[in-house]
Enzyme design. Structure first.
Site, PDB file in Angstrom:
ATOM      1  N   HIS A   1      24.820 110.957 -24.252  1.00 61.88           N
ATOM      2  CA  HIS A   1      25.653 112.704 -24.964  1.00 61.88           C
ATOM      3  C   HIS A   1      26.970 112.804 -24.825  1.00 61.88           C
ATOM      4  O   HIS A   1      28.105 111.916 -24.529  1.00 61.88           O
ATOM      5  CB  HIS A   1      24.788 113.316 -23.352  1.00 61.88           C
ATOM      6  CG  HIS A   1      25.286 113.272 -21.938  1.00 61.88           C
ATOM      7  ND1 HIS A   1      24.735 112.724 -21.318  1.00 61.88           N
ATOM      8  CD2 HIS A   1      25.706 114.201 -21.595  1.00 61.88           C
ATOM      9  CE1 HIS A   1      25.566 112.583 -20.285  1.00 61.88           C
ATOM     10  NE2 HIS A   1      26.071 113.442 -20.298  1.00 61.88           N
TER      11      HIS A   1
ATOM     12  N   HIS B   1      34.122 113.320 -25.175  1.00 61.86           N
ATOM     13  CA  HIS B   1      33.311 111.608 -25.293  1.00 61.86           C
ATOM     14  C   HIS B   1      32.629 111.581 -25.047  1.00 61.86           C
ATOM     15  O   HIS B   1      31.995 112.493 -24.175  1.00 61.86           O
ATOM     16  CB  HIS B   1      35.348 111.460 -24.215  1.00 61.86           C
ATOM     17  CG  HIS B   1      34.036 111.412 -23.241  1.00 61.86           C
ATOM     18  ND1 HIS B   1      35.054 112.228 -22.402  1.00 61.86           N
ATOM     19  CD2 HIS B   1      33.343 110.305 -22.166  1.00 61.86           C
ATOM     20  CE1 HIS B   1      34.140 112.509 -21.184  1.00 61.86           C
ATOM     21  NE2 HIS B   1      33.884 111.389 -20.824  1.00 61.86           N
TER      22      HIS B   1
END
Length: 169
Positions: free
Chosen positions: A120, A39
């Protein structure tokens, strides 16, 4: 309850992230993040009481997230925690979204840390060496339109992430 706000990739994109995690693991070692846990964290909320989790779920369920596109096209490495990640360009929308969420959360009395935000996807943890230049090229597009309030529960096999609420599409 340990909570965070996140963008959760659709299944096909999550599968691709998992393939990249496998490739990185072959080169770097470390501990691979399970596909179900891949995620983008927008805001770490830390430990919250159950009533606060319910308030946050209601707040997020009423929110509309502006749709956006994120081009993932590079590998990265956070040396201190030994994290290998993928990230990319076209981050302006993500940065605006994160800033807006942070301001709303601070209005609710929740201080979002850290203040610095590097969008990220964490693929590996506890890596002792940076990613090799021989890692596969990354070229993925992620269209997002909803955020999730996620519960992080420790287990003997690592953390398990469970979405508790979603923003409106």
């Amino acid at each position: 309850m340990r909570l965070f706000l996140a963008l959760v990739p659709p299944p096909e994109l999550r599968r691709r992230f998992g393939e990249l995690a496998d490739a990185a693991h072959e080169h770097c070692g470390g501990r691979r993040v399970a596909d179900d846990n891949l995620h983008l964290t927008l805001a770490f909320l830390g430990e919250q009481p159950k009533h606060r989790a319910e308030e946050l779920a209601d707040w997020l369920s009423g929110m509309h997230i502006a749709p956006g596109q994120w081009r993932l096209d590079r590998w990265g490495h956070f040396t201190g925690p030994g994290i290998v990640w993928i990230g990319g360009t076209s981050e302006t929308g993500l940065i605006r979204l994160r800033q807006s969420l942070r301001e709303d959360l601070e209005g609710l009395g929740i201080d979002v840390r850290p203040r610095r935000f590097t969008p990220h996807i964490t693929l590996l943890r506890r890596v002792e060496q940076p990613p090799a230049t021989s890692l596969p090229e990354v070229a993925l597009d992620w269209s997002y339109s909803r955020a999730a309030l996620v519960l992080s529960e420790p287990t003997h096999r690592g953390s398990r992430y469970t979405p508790l609420a979603w923003s409106r599409a």
